[in-house]
Write a protein that holds these residues in place. Structure first.
Motif, PDB file in Angstrom:
ATOM      1  N   TRP A 102       0.782  -1.225   0.000  1.00 48.66           N
ATOM      2  CA  TRP A 102       0.000   0.000   0.000  1.00 48.66           C
ATOM      3  C   TRP A 102       0.822   1.288   0.000  1.00 48.66           C
ATOM      4  CZ3 TRP A 102      -4.851  -0.290  -1.307  1.00 48.66           C
ATOM      5  CH2 TRP A 102      -5.570  -1.452  -1.042  1.00 48.66           C
ATOM      6  N   CYS A 103       2.010   1.300   0.576  1.00 46.51           N
ATOM      7  CA  CYS A 103       2.711   2.568   0.794  1.00 46.51           C
ATOM      8  C   CYS A 103       3.005   3.319  -0.499  1.00 46.51           C
ATOM      9  CB  CYS A 103       3.999   2.336   1.582  1.00 46.51           C
ATOM     10  SG  CYS A 103       3.724   2.247   3.369  1.00 46.51           S
ATOM     11  N   GLU A 104       3.553   2.629  -1.487  1.00 48.28           N
ATOM     12  CA  GLU A 104       3.900   3.319  -2.727  1.00 48.28           C
ATOM     13  C   GLU A 104       2.661   3.906  -3.397  1.00 48.28           C
ATOM     14  OE1 GLU A 104       6.221   2.593  -6.980  1.00 48.28           O
ATOM     15  OE2 GLU A 104       6.240   1.039  -5.422  1.00 48.28           O
ATOM     16  N   ARG A 105       1.585   3.120  -3.450  1.00 47.71           N
ATOM     17  CA  ARG A 105       0.352   3.623  -4.056  1.00 47.71           C
ATOM     18  C   ARG A 105      -0.205   4.799  -3.274  1.00 47.71           C
ATOM     19  NH1 ARG A 105      -3.913  -0.837  -4.534  1.00 47.71           N
ATOM     20  NH2 ARG A 105      -4.975   0.846  -5.651  1.00 47.71           N
ATOM     21  N   LEU A 106      -0.086   4.734  -1.952  1.00 49.00           N
ATOM     22  CA  LEU A 106      -0.586   5.817  -1.109  1.00 49.00           C
ATOM     23  C   LEU A 106       0.180   7.111  -1.388  1.00 49.00           C
ATOM     24  CD1 LEU A 106      -2.643   6.180   1.276  1.00 49.00           C
ATOM     25  CD2 LEU A 106      -0.701   5.853   2.804  1.00 49.00           C
ATOM     26  N   LEU A 107       1.499   7.011  -1.491  1.00 49.10           N
ATOM     27  CA  LEU A 107       2.321   8.194  -1.709  1.00 49.10           C
ATOM     28  C   LEU A 107       2.092   8.799  -3.088  1.00 49.10           C
ATOM     29  CD1 LEU A 107       5.724   7.236  -0.063  1.00 49.10           C
ATOM     30  CD2 LEU A 107       3.730   8.322   0.943  1.00 49.10           C
ATOM     31  N   GLN A 108       1.710   7.983  -4.049  1.00 48.62           N
ATOM     32  CA  GLN A 108       1.436   8.466  -5.400  1.00 48.62           C
ATOM     33  C   GLN A 108       0.022   9.013  -5.553  1.00 48.62           C
ATOM     34  OE1 GLN A 108       3.523   8.759  -8.054  1.00 48.62           O
ATOM     35  NE2 GLN A 108       5.162   8.162  -6.657  1.00 48.62           N
ATOM     36  N   GLY A 109      -0.798   8.856  -4.526  1.00 47.07           N
ATOM     37  CA  GLY A 109      -2.184   9.302  -4.622  1.00 47.07           C
ATOM     38  C   GLY A 109      -3.067   8.329  -5.360  1.00 47.07           C
ATOM     39  N   ASP A 110      -2.573   7.097  -5.581  1.00 50.61           N
ATOM     40  CA  ASP A 110      -3.331   6.089  -6.324  1.00 50.61           C
ATOM     41  C   ASP A 110      -4.176   5.199  -5.420  1.00 50.61           C
ATOM     42  OD1 ASP A 110      -2.431   6.882  -8.817  1.00 50.61           O
ATOM     43  OD2 ASP A 110      -0.634   5.645  -8.691  1.00 50.61           O
ATOM     44  N   ALA A 111      -4.020   5.328  -4.116  1.00 52.35           N
ATOM     45  CA  ALA A 111      -4.798   4.526  -3.175  1.00 52.35           C
ATOM     46  C   ALA A 111      -5.256   5.417  -2.035  1.00 52.35           C
ATOM     47  CB  ALA A 111      -3.975   3.355  -2.635  1.00 52.35           C
ATOM     48  N   LEU A 112      -6.380   5.055  -1.466  1.00 55.02           N
ATOM     49  CA  LEU A 112      -6.957   5.826  -0.365  1.00 55.02           C
ATOM     50  C   LEU A 112      -7.262   4.879   0.785  1.00 55.02           C
ATOM     51  CD1 LEU A 112      -8.068   8.641   0.474  1.00 55.02           C
ATOM     52  CD2 LEU A 112     -10.275   7.890  -0.382  1.00 55.02           C
ATOM     53  N   LEU A 113      -6.748   5.207   1.970  1.00 50.47           N
ATOM     54  CA  LEU A 113      -7.043   4.441   3.170  1.00 50.47           C
ATOM     55  C   LEU A 113      -7.987   5.238   4.053  1.00 50.47           C
ATOM     56  CD1 LEU A 113      -3.504   3.058   4.158  1.00 50.47           C
ATOM     57  CD2 LEU A 113      -5.199   2.068   2.608  1.00 50.47           C
ATOM     58  N   ALA A 114      -8.936   4.564   4.684  1.00 51.14           N
ATOM     59  CA  ALA A 114      -9.886   5.226   5.574  1.00 51.14           C
ATOM     60  C   ALA A 114      -9.790   4.608   6.962  1.00 51.14           C
ATOM     61  CB  ALA A 114     -11.312   5.098   5.029  1.00 51.14           C
ATOM     62  N   PHE A 115     -10.055   5.433   7.977  1.00 52.96           N
ATOM     63  CA  PHE A 115      -9.965   4.991   9.356  1.00 52.96           C
ATOM     64  C   PHE A 115     -11.354   4.692   9.895  1.00 52.96           C
ATOM     65  CE2 PHE A 115      -9.924   6.158  13.944  1.00 52.96           C
ATOM     66  CZ  PHE A 115      -9.181   5.076  14.379  1.00 52.96           C
ATOM     67  N   ALA A 116     -11.481   3.515  10.524  1.00 48.54           N
ATOM     68  CA  ALA A 116     -12.778   3.098  11.074  1.00 48.54           C
ATOM     69  C   ALA A 116     -12.595   2.627  12.510  1.00 48.54           C
ATOM     70  CB  ALA A 116     -13.381   1.986  10.219  1.00 48.54           C
ATOM     71  N   ARG A 117     -13.624   2.829  13.314  1.00 51.62           N
ATOM     72  CA  ARG A 117     -13.629   2.319  14.689  1.00 51.62           C
ATOM     73  C   ARG A 117     -14.818   1.392  14.868  1.00 51.62           C
ATOM     74  NH1 ARG A 117     -11.874   7.667  16.747  1.00 51.62           N
ATOM     75  NH2 ARG A 117      -9.830   7.392  17.748  1.00 51.62           N
ATOM     76  N   GLY A 118     -14.555   0.210  15.433  1.00 56.13           N
ATOM     77  CA  GLY A 118     -15.642  -0.712  15.727  1.00 56.13           C
ATOM     78  C   GLY A 118     -15.298  -2.133  15.334  1.00 56.13           C
ATOM     79  N   GLY A 119     -16.156  -3.053  15.764  1.00 57.58           N
ATOM     80  CA  GLY A 119     -15.984  -4.451  15.408  1.00 57.58           C
ATOM     81  C   GLY A 119     -15.054  -5.200  16.340  1.00 57.58           C
TER      82      GLY A 119
END
Length: 332
Positions: A102-119
């Protein structure tokens, strides 16, 4: 404590400011989330790499760089996933098996991570629901903090993940997310590292608020200088001058809190960011409400940036519990 920007930091600020100025003005700011093409363009400029540690393939920028970039985002009232996708989730996956994917894609703006709480997670399977997940509909993966305090990464494309859209007050889209025994990768960062990641994300939110406050004050001062009543600009009325002065005071006090949080030693950052959140969220909301009041009835409409700015500030000031949770943490 050196409050002056270095030459390199000034170049970053100017680059981000020019980029945003080409895309946002008083008629377009805060009208919707930043387009994905613009987000990728920021990645290609190296902005996300600047804000990430070297072990994630970044350039090792610190709190000062986070402050500079985020404040410019706030000035443009840009609705972006910077705080959570890059600074919170991006740092959460460092050192885990997920980082390589994920890191390379994240730095290029090609991937998006979202933060969730629960479960809850058992035997590598995550089950349960997360009520409101910012950018959850566009996310490629979720960093999930379970009720027990564990951190896990879940691929959003997993068939065991279901999402339902929720529109937030600033017009951006969130999601209600349900995990039905979804594959979950445990994240390996320590409690201290997680606290530091949350502090940087909180610093980014505070900086966005300060940037938004500056824009709303500028728009208001410009408006009261033009709006005429009884044959003269309303800026000549003492009561209006006093209200603008109070707005300026809130802004400068907030900026001071932001600077302290960004420039203190690392071991003090969590507490100083918490203190900044305790003050700035409420001050920003009061300033935004005052800006709307001074614009009159049209201030609440979608036609003016101050109305849209109020809704953006309302969201930012309530993220992760807002000022009330921050004050509770300081009192604990």
């Amino acid at each position: 404590m050196n409050l002056a920007l270095s030459d390199e930091q000034a170049m970053v600020r100017d680059m981000v400011r020019r980029f945003l100025a080409d895309r946002y003005d008083a008629t377009t700011m805060a009208k919707g989330p930043m387009p994905l093409d613009d987000w990728r363009a920021l990645g290609e400029l190296g902005l996300f790499a600047l804000l990430m540690p070297e072990q994630a393939g970044g350039l090792g920028g610190g709190a000062a760089e986070v402050m500079i970039v985020s404040e410019e985002m706030g000035r443009a009232l840009a609705i972006s996933p910077l705080a959570e996708s890059i600074l919170l989730c991006g740092r959460a996956i460092i050192g885990s098996p997920a980082a390589e994917r994920w890191c390379e894609r994240l730095l290029q703006g090609d991937a998006l991570l979202a933060f969730a709480r629960g479960g809850e997670c058992a035997d590598g399977k995550l089950s349960g629901s997360a009520a409101i997940v910012r950018d959850g509909m566009d996310a490629d993966a979720f960093v999930v903090e379970t009720a027990a305090g564990g951190l896990f990464l879940v691929d959003a494309m997993d068939s065991a993940v279901r999402r339902r859209p929720v529109r937030l007050v600033d017009g951006s889209m969130a999601a209600q997310v349900h995990f039905d025994a979804a594959e979950a990768v445990a994240l390996t960062l320590s409690a201290t590292q997680w606290d530091e990641a949350q502090a940087l994300a909180g610093l980014s939110i505070v900086a966005e608020l300060v940037g938004a406050m500056a824009t709303l004050l500028d728009l208001t001062v410009d408006y009261v200088g033009q709006r005429r009543q009884f044959g003269k600009p309303i800026a000549s009325f003492q009561v209006v001058q006093h209200r603008c002065a109070r707005m300026y005071t809130w802004l400068e006090q907030s900026r001071s809190m932001l600077l302290k949080a960004a420039l203190v030693e690392e071991e003090e950052r969590v507490r100083t960011v918490t203190a900044a959140k305790a003050y700035v969220g409420d001050a920003a909301l009061k300033l935004a409400e005052e800006a709307v009041q001074l614009h009159g009835g049209m201030g609440v409409t979608d036609e003016l940036a101050v109305g849209r700015g109020l809704r953006r500030v309302l969201l930012l000031s309530r993220l992760h519990g807002g000022g009330s949770v921050a004050r509770e943490a300081l009192a604990a």
